[in-house]
Design an enzyme around this catalytic site. Structure first.
Site, short mmCIF file in Angstrom:
data_model
loop_
_atom_site.label_atom_id
_atom_site.label_comp_id
_atom_site.label_asym_id
_atom_site.label_seq_id
_atom_site.Cartn_x
_atom_site.Cartn_y
_atom_site.Cartn_z
N ARG A 1 0.82 -1.22 0.00
CA ARG A 1 0.00 0.00 0.00
C ARG A 1 0.86 1.26 0.00
NH1 ARG A 1 -5.36 -1.83 3.61
NH2 ARG A 1 -6.19 -3.02 1.84
N TYR B 1 -6.34 -0.50 -7.00
CA TYR B 1 -5.70 -1.76 -6.53
C TYR B 1 -5.04 -1.61 -5.16
CZ TYR B 1 -1.18 -0.78 -9.18
OH TYR B 1 -0.01 -0.31 -9.70
N GLU B 2 -4.69 -2.73 -4.58
CA GLU B 2 -4.20 -2.79 -3.19
C GLU B 2 -5.18 -2.21 -2.20
OE1 GLU B 2 -1.34 -5.02 -4.21
OE2 GLU B 2 -1.78 -4.51 -2.14
N GLY B 3 -6.46 -2.45 -2.42
CA GLY B 3 -7.51 -1.88 -1.56
C GLY B 3 -7.94 -0.55 -2.14
#
Lengths: 587, 587
Positions: free
Chosen positions: B292, B433-435
């Site tokens: 993140r 992406y990545e949350g």
């Protein structure tokens, strides 16, 4: 990926926010009734959703092809365009004496929104034609009108705008295309124009190019530019010396050919003067103002299309648990507060942009149809004030709404097959063409605020204040802080306006230019918040949509109009950066 | 289209805002000096600009090709990747006992920014590898570490993260991939994973997949998920049963293969458990938190690249006249106040995002290197608080900056050859992406604000208040309203934080979730404004860049932090919409 025209919303804002009910009551459109408006929009919505919307992805993946100067449009486009013109949609706003239906521009604005929501690439073609019709109607000789207006109004032919050259974009003073008198009343046009939308295509037998060029003895700068009509096919049926020699590879609008046009490579394209020599820019502005509202409507259209797709996805897609979801399994993502925020922002922005564009269209109608000259003048100035906001605010929002649409889809939004990304790519040009949004903001501040010595903008602000008063008086508990936020926004706009008018009249031109973009945003947010509130207040008793309108107006006031005081602060105290920009941007 | 790493800016913020000077003075990095940092970043900048940046457009126009399960990366990528790994760049932060250089994450963060500014599609590959290294270092058995860590740290092999399945995106509880114990200590993995970045490629001989799957007897939901290491090539040299059977057609990042991975189509892929059974999510979070911050750095990178290109264009392109331009002919557009606003917004956003990401990286270093356990705990909590802001704020800004970059280019920005549009397309995934950024905002509000009973966020706010005090005391007239705007932003953040903590502890979870996204924005703007001010205050006497830093800090405070009170208003009073969203979104 479907599109369904939101006819109920459209008619509601036309009648209660853009002044249609009032115009009908006043008898400005004697042949029209609210019922007829409903019927026409229902029909237009069917055509847009059933016939045009399916072309949108085809155009994106299977764009026009250029070979030896001929552009072949995507499969189905030619047929659909002809069906559309045959059904009379192009002729809606045209003057009756040339075969048009003479319907109000406000009605046409709603239709323009539909064609473009169905497909921006498709909808841009008639937008340009309508601009051409406007310029010819106002400035061309009766002979030219006789030759061209009928075919343009029916949609049998299309029109283009040829302004931009590589060195002349926002600054038309730099343009170089030349026009030499041929001695027979015509001119020989030579030069290259770029970014010409539908400059060449196979949907119609002829294309009428409106071209800016300089006469041999023309003064330098913008006072030496003339406007010419240059048809692809000459009245005698022969091919004119104007050809497409390239198409742009663009981020979006893949369905629409963006052409480089070469005039006079074989000796000179034949053109006819529109209006007076060296007064071409004034004629072109007729066309551009019309086109600017059109692009604003494209912004509304992009918002609506992206919103519909995101809403549909958010109802279907299930992920996680949510307090408001009592059903089995994972909740539809529309039940999550953060997704609700995105969707309500999208819907609120869409409706705000629509209201502003429709208000502008309604004002243009009044500038034409009002009985009193003074009422026409005031309406014209109101439309002039609103046009840059309609263009720039709507298209800024289109970028934001299309981006939110991608975000609602999560990873799926980044995959082209989903279609959400196409809306983002397509919408991105809207803030650029027909005058960048920066140019619009400068136009708003430097040319429109001073109209009638500031009276035009003052009247508009007074109207917005009156809406806030109405919310205080008529709005109930469900409106929450709507009245307070709206009032703060109006007072912020008032302060910022006074600051800018003072800067313009004093020696602080740079400060006014520095604040132009946040000022346009502030104006748009305030107009949007007021329009949503008006729309909510105007709901008839028992209207099942009434509570939703109130909720949306409240959301917009509390979550968007709340930014207004900060924007005013920025406009009033944040403009000194121009003095130190050179240092700040050094590295 | 070139990229030149802004080493001076990077080092300045590392030293004076992200705490590197203080860490060096404290002896936390005994082998490092400010001079060495300079040298390393200069070298990294050369590699990024000279070797990686030219790949960016090649990857966009000539993406990876999939044929029979084999993915061929774009021309030049394999060679450049190997040169890059051979030069030791992948090993920079890795532990020394496995061949890494053990350098601070803050230093690596600056390098990650460079690789990604040069090419996001290229830079994402090592980001995932570094996440894999982190997970293996913390959770894998010594045997697995021995087999895999060395090759991953050297960059000889890459790693991937395999989380998403069609029905399990933001909600991992729904994932279905299965793992059956084989009886020999290994597991047989079956299932399908989608959106796997560099899931298959030809740059390295092996690819180490980190895969989430469920054991046969696992409980439902997130407590029944385990993490497995599944190599493409097994230790005995044979091919494992994991194959790429499709690549996504994406809006951007065309250079990076996004794969659908099928595990166990021929009976089961062999995998090894990482960490404990059913505790896979905790292990994966190690990797994800790292990733993140990495994506936040990609956001910084996207901002920087778009800014550099827009700045260069604005200096070259000439249109119109400007008060500040006394030269011949048309002014470079950088002389126009509205263009200056766009460029200063871009630069201010870039530096704000960079400062926040570097602060986070610096805090992670302290969580590792501080001598006192309590200092390590506090640093870890600070990094935890900052990570969602670093990820989401930076990537929201990346979208905005890339879009402004297109706008600065006018019509040229919409033409793909220019390259500005690629930055917009590439950057658009970062907020997803990545949350998704919505998930980050919820993480910030519901998990990070309550850390140490609210003490972690209170300490951060006190630090920000102290920066405002410093500007009041130390900043001169050139700072304008910087101190006032910053102080108002800090107090707005304070009020909003108290509101959310109260909502969380009471019965107003929905209200907290509703305000999460504007709260993250408010936090980011306040951190950004404070960081730019700190950066300005820290300029050494006689530094030629000092005045520019002050001008940028002032611009940011007066034009961006000015929105903070409105955001607080929205967070505190605007959250009731969840009660009526269903009505508002009905039509």
């Amino acid at each position: 990926m479907d599109y369904r025209a939101p006819v109920t919303d459209m008619v509601h804002v036309m009648r209660h926010v853009a002044g249609l009910d009032d115009a009908l009551a006043k008898g400005l459109h004697p042949d029209l009734s609210a019922e007829l408006v409903d019927q026409i929009l229902e029909e237009a919505g069917k055509f847009a959703g059933d016939a045009i919307a399916p072309l949108n992805r085809i155009g994106d993946t299977n764009g026009p092809k250029l070979a030896e100067g001929v552009v072949k449009t995507p499969p189905g486009w030619k047929e659909t365009y002809r069906d559309w013109a045959d059904a009379g949609w192009n002729a809606l706003p045209g003057p009756a004496e040339h075969g048009g239906q003479g319907l109000p521009g406000l009605l046409n604005a709603a239709c323009i929104e539909m064609w473009n929501a169905a497909s921006l690439s498709f909808g841009i073609a008639p937008l340009l034609t309508m601009g051409g019709i406007e310029a010819l109607t106002k400035h061309a000789t009766p002979e030219l009108q006789e030759l061209y207006l009928g075919k343009l109004i029916s949609g049998e032919w299309t029109a283009t705008m040829n302004l931009t050259e590589p060195q002349a974009g926002s600054d038309l003073a730099a343009l170089r295309a030349r026009a030499e008198p041929a001695g027979d009343g015509t001119y020989r046009i030579t030069g290259q124009k770029i970014y010409i939308t539908y400059g060449e295509h196979d949907m119609t037998d002829n294309i009428v190019h409106m071209v800016l060029a300089r006469l041999p003895d023309a003064p330098a700068g913008t006072k030496g530019i003339s406007l010419f009509l240059v048809p692809k096919i000459l009245p005698d049926g022969s091919r004119n010396d104007v050809f497409c020699n390239g198409m742009e590879h663009k981020l979006g609008l893949h369905g629409s050919p963006t052409c480089t046009m070469v005039f006079g490579d074989k000796g000179g394209a034949t053109g006819w003067l529109i209006g007076e020599e060296n007064r071409g820019l004034a004629c072109m502005f007729t066309m551009m103002n019309n086109a600017r509202l059109g692009v604003g409507l494209q912004g509304v259209a992009a918002c609506e299309r992206a919103y519909q797709q995101a809403l549909s996805y958010a109802r279907d897609r299930r992920q996680g648990r949510a307090a408001s979801w009592q059903g089995d399994g994972m909740a539809p993502i529309i039940a999550h507060p953060d997704v609700q925020r995105m969707l309500m922002t999208m819907k609120g922005f869409t409706q705000a942009a629509r209201a502003i564009c429709y208000i502008t269209a309604g004002a243009l109608d009044r500038a034409h149809f009002e009985a009193e000259a003074d009422a026409r003048r005031r309406a014209h100035e109101r439309a002039s004030l609103m046009t840059p906001i309609a263009k720039a605010f709507s298209t800024d929002l289109a970028n934001e709404v299309a981006s939110l649409g991608v975000q609602v889809h999560g990873g799926m939004g980044y995959v082209e097959e989903t279609g959400a990304a196409q809306h983002l790519r397509d919408a991105r040009i809207l803030a650029i063409y027909e005058g960048t949004n920066g140019i619009q903001a400068i136009d708003l501040v430097t040319r429109k605020l001073p109209l009638s010595g500031g009276e035009t903008v003052r009247v508009e602000i007074a109207r917005l204040r009156a809406v806030a008063d109405r919310v205080t008086k008529e709005g109930g508990a469900a409106y929450g802080d709507t009245a307070s936020r709206l009032r703060e926004a109006v007072e912020s706009l008032d302060r910022a306006t006074s600051h800018l008018l003072k800067a313009l009249s004093g020696n602080a031109q740079q400060d006014a230019l520095a604040g132009a973009t946040p000022y346009l945003r502030l104006f748009g947010l305030t107009l949007g918040a007021a329009s949503l509130a008006e729309s909510a207040l105007a709901s008839a008793e028992g209207d099942p949509l009434a509570a939703g309108r109130v909720a949306l107006a409240r959301f917009f006031a509390e979550n968007q109009a709340s930014l207004a005081p900060g924007l005013a602060e920025t406009i009033i105290h944040g403009g000194t950066f121009t003095e130190s920009a050179e240092l700040a941007l050094a590295s």
